[in-house]
Design a protein around this motif. Structure first.
Motif, PDB file in Angstrom:
ATOM      1  N   SER A   7       0.833  -1.211   0.000  1.00 57.58           N
ATOM      2  CA  SER A   7       0.000   0.000   0.000  1.00 57.58           C
ATOM      3  C   SER A   7       0.864   1.256   0.000  1.00 57.58           C
ATOM      4  CB  SER A   7      -0.932   0.015   1.216  1.00 57.58           C
ATOM      5  OG  SER A   7      -1.902  -0.994   1.112  1.00 57.58           O
ATOM      6  N   VAL A   8       1.915   1.255   0.811  1.00 56.92           N
ATOM      7  CA  VAL A   8       2.821   2.408   0.862  1.00 56.92           C
ATOM      8  C   VAL A   8       3.522   2.585  -0.478  1.00 56.92           C
ATOM      9  CG1 VAL A   8       4.921   3.316   1.932  1.00 56.92           C
ATOM     10  CG2 VAL A   8       3.121   2.325   3.361  1.00 56.92           C
ATOM     11  N   LYS A   9       3.952   1.492  -1.066  1.00 58.29           N
ATOM     12  CA  LYS A   9       4.614   1.554  -2.365  1.00 58.29           C
ATOM     13  C   LYS A   9       3.655   2.118  -3.421  1.00 58.29           C
ATOM     14  CE  LYS A   9       7.095  -1.250  -5.715  1.00 58.29           C
ATOM     15  NZ  LYS A   9       7.545  -2.557  -6.120  1.00 58.29           N
ATOM     16  N   THR A  10       2.413   1.658  -3.417  1.00 59.97           N
ATOM     17  CA  THR A  10       1.402   2.150  -4.356  1.00 59.97           C
ATOM     18  C   THR A  10       1.141   3.634  -4.136  1.00 59.97           C
ATOM     19  OG1 THR A  10       0.367  -0.023  -4.465  1.00 59.97           O
ATOM     20  CG2 THR A  10      -0.983   1.839  -5.149  1.00 59.97           C
ATOM     21  N   LEU A  11       1.079   4.029  -2.881  1.00 62.27           N
ATOM     22  CA  LEU A  11       0.835   5.424  -2.528  1.00 62.27           C
ATOM     23  C   LEU A  11       1.968   6.319  -3.043  1.00 62.27           C
ATOM     24  CD1 LEU A  11      -1.016   6.613   0.398  1.00 62.27           C
ATOM     25  CD2 LEU A  11       1.249   7.583   0.255  1.00 62.27           C
ATOM     26  N   ILE A  12       3.188   5.891  -2.837  1.00 64.52           N
ATOM     27  CA  ILE A  12       4.351   6.673  -3.283  1.00 64.52           C
ATOM     28  C   ILE A  12       4.392   6.743  -4.804  1.00 64.52           C
ATOM     29  CG2 ILE A  12       6.878   6.716  -3.362  1.00 64.52           C
ATOM     30  CD1 ILE A  12       6.747   5.510  -0.461  1.00 64.52           C
ATOM     31  N   GLN A  13       4.116   5.635  -5.473  1.00 66.69           N
ATOM     32  CA  GLN A  13       4.104   5.646  -6.940  1.00 66.69           C
ATOM     33  C   GLN A  13       3.017   6.592  -7.448  1.00 66.69           C
ATOM     34  OE1 GLN A  13       6.354   4.232  -9.159  1.00 66.69           O
ATOM     35  NE2 GLN A  13       5.248   5.622 -10.508  1.00 66.69           N
ATOM     36  N   GLY A  14       1.888   6.630  -6.769  1.00 62.56           N
ATOM     37  CA  GLY A  14       0.825   7.553  -7.133  1.00 62.56           C
ATOM     38  C   GLY A  14       1.254   9.001  -6.995  1.00 62.56           C
ATOM     39  N   MET A  15       2.042   9.285  -5.964  1.00 55.66           N
ATOM     40  CA  MET A  15       2.543  10.649  -5.776  1.00 55.66           C
ATOM     41  C   MET A  15       3.498  11.033  -6.914  1.00 55.66           C
ATOM     42  SD  MET A  15       3.089  10.603  -1.625  1.00 55.66           S
ATOM     43  CE  MET A  15       4.409  11.767  -1.703  1.00 55.66           C
ATOM     44  N   VAL A  16       4.354  10.108  -7.304  1.00 59.90           N
ATOM     45  CA  VAL A  16       5.278  10.360  -8.413  1.00 59.90           C
ATOM     46  C   VAL A  16       4.483  10.590  -9.699  1.00 59.90           C
ATOM     47  CG1 VAL A  16       7.077   9.319  -9.873  1.00 59.90           C
ATOM     48  CG2 VAL A  16       7.200   9.102  -7.373  1.00 59.90           C
ATOM     49  N   ASP A  17       3.479   9.744  -9.927  1.00 60.49           N
ATOM     50  CA  ASP A  17       2.638   9.897 -11.115  1.00 60.49           C
ATOM     51  C   ASP A  17       1.931  11.251 -11.102  1.00 60.49           C
ATOM     52  OD1 ASP A  17       3.395   7.339 -11.867  1.00 60.49           O
ATOM     53  OD2 ASP A  17       1.514   6.404 -11.221  1.00 60.49           O
ATOM     54  N   ASP A  18       1.419  11.645  -9.941  1.00 62.47           N
ATOM     55  CA  ASP A  18       0.715  12.917  -9.839  1.00 62.47           C
ATOM     56  C   ASP A  18       1.640  14.099 -10.085  1.00 62.47           C
ATOM     57  OD1 ASP A  18      -1.723  11.771  -9.394  1.00 62.47           O
ATOM     58  OD2 ASP A  18      -1.896  12.383  -7.300  1.00 62.47           O
ATOM     59  N   ARG A  19       2.852  14.021  -9.583  1.00 64.32           N
ATOM     60  CA  ARG A  19       3.801  15.113  -9.841  1.00 64.32           C
ATOM     61  C   ARG A  19       4.017  15.265 -11.348  1.00 64.32           C
ATOM     62  NH1 ARG A  19       9.610  14.595  -7.479  1.00 64.32           N
ATOM     63  NH2 ARG A  19       9.599  13.014  -9.081  1.00 64.32           N
ATOM     64  N   ASN A  20       4.139  14.141 -12.047  1.00 61.91           N
ATOM     65  CA  ASN A  20       4.308  14.184 -13.497  1.00 61.91           C
ATOM     66  C   ASN A  20       3.050  14.712 -14.184  1.00 61.91           C
ATOM     67  OD1 ASN A  20       6.906  13.152 -13.257  1.00 61.91           O
ATOM     68  ND2 ASN A  20       6.219  11.044 -13.473  1.00 61.91           N
ATOM     69  N   ARG A  21       1.895  14.288 -13.699  1.00 61.66           N
ATOM     70  CA  ARG A  21       0.633  14.756 -14.292  1.00 61.66           C
ATOM     71  C   ARG A  21       0.445  16.257 -14.065  1.00 61.66           C
ATOM     72  NH1 ARG A  21      -1.635   9.581 -12.235  1.00 61.66           N
ATOM     73  NH2 ARG A  21      -1.767   8.261 -14.078  1.00 61.66           N
ATOM     74  N   TYR A  22       0.797  16.726 -12.871  1.00 55.56           N
ATOM     75  CA  TYR A  22       0.689  18.158 -12.616  1.00 55.56           C
ATOM     76  C   TYR A  22       1.641  18.944 -13.519  1.00 55.56           C
ATOM     77  CZ  TYR A  22      -2.586  18.319  -8.711  1.00 55.56           C
ATOM     78  OH  TYR A  22      -3.722  18.267  -7.943  1.00 55.56           O
ATOM     79  N   GLY A  23       2.799  18.385 -13.811  1.00 52.83           N
ATOM     80  CA  GLY A  23       3.709  19.023 -14.751  1.00 52.83           C
ATOM     81  C   GLY A  23       3.078  19.108 -16.127  1.00 52.83           C
ATOM     82  N   GLN A  24       2.429  18.036 -16.534  1.00 47.35           N
ATOM     83  CA  GLN A  24       1.720  18.017 -17.811  1.00 47.35           C
ATOM     84  C   GLN A  24       0.574  19.029 -17.782  1.00 47.35           C
ATOM     85  OE1 GLN A  24      -0.205  14.253 -18.571  1.00 47.35           O
ATOM     86  NE2 GLN A  24      -0.733  14.784 -20.665  1.00 47.35           N
ATOM     87  N   LEU A  25      -0.174  19.059 -16.680  1.00 48.75           N
ATOM     88  CA  LEU A  25      -1.290  19.987 -16.546  1.00 48.75           C
ATOM     89  C   LEU A  25      -0.813  21.433 -16.613  1.00 48.75           C
ATOM     90  CD1 LEU A  25      -4.309  20.456 -16.040  1.00 48.75           C
ATOM     91  CD2 LEU A  25      -3.819  20.294 -13.582  1.00 48.75           C
TER      92      LEU A  25
END
Length: 145
Positions: A7-25
């Motif tokens: 769960s922690v690993k999934t949560l951290i990967q989601g944060m990394v993905d979101d940082r990239n998505r916010y960059g795209q946004l």
């Protein structure tokens, strides 16, 4: 790997993905501003669809983060994440705090860009509204604000 660790690993990967998505946004919102200023409705419509897709992905990740934190017995939100970070190995805490800080920063930048784009759109609507009332001066004087 335990369920909590996954769960922690999934949560951290989601944060990394979101940082990239916010960059795209952020990039899309800058493009949106240019299209708003140029009044390029056709390209703006396509761009807005891309922005909406990114928003949906961010919303889904936010929901997943909330669910994972709840499953871990940690309050959802920034404070809960910071609490989780303190429970992880010291070597990871600094990196995760930096990741979360950068995620919050780019999200704030996107909010500022979005607000700015909203102001451009509101000004354009105001100009158009004034143009529509040119032929009817009584409406200009008593128009609803």
């Amino acid at each position: 790997m335990s369920n909590a660790a996954q769960s922690v690993k999934t949560l951290i990967q989601g944060m990394v993905d979101d940082r990239n998505r916010y960059g795209q946004l952020k990039s899309l919102l800058k493009d949106q501003r240019q299209l708003l200023i140029a009044r390029n409705a056709q390209e703006l419509e396509a761009l807005n669809a891309s922005i909406f897709t990114v928003y949906e992905q961010l919303l889904e990740n936010s929901r997943q983060r909330y669910q994972l934190l709840t499953q871990l017995g940690i309050p959802a939100g920034a404070h809960g994440l910071r609490t989780l970070f303190t429970r992880l190995p010291a070597a990871n805490q600094s990196q995760l705090n930096t990741l979360w800080d950068s995620l919050e920063q780019v999200a704030a930048e996107c909010k500022t860009l979005n607000d700015s784009n909203g102001m451009v759109l509101a000004m354009q609507q105001d100009v158009l509204q004034n143009l529509f009332n040119v032929g009817e001066p009584e409406n200009w004087l008593y128009r609803q604000v």
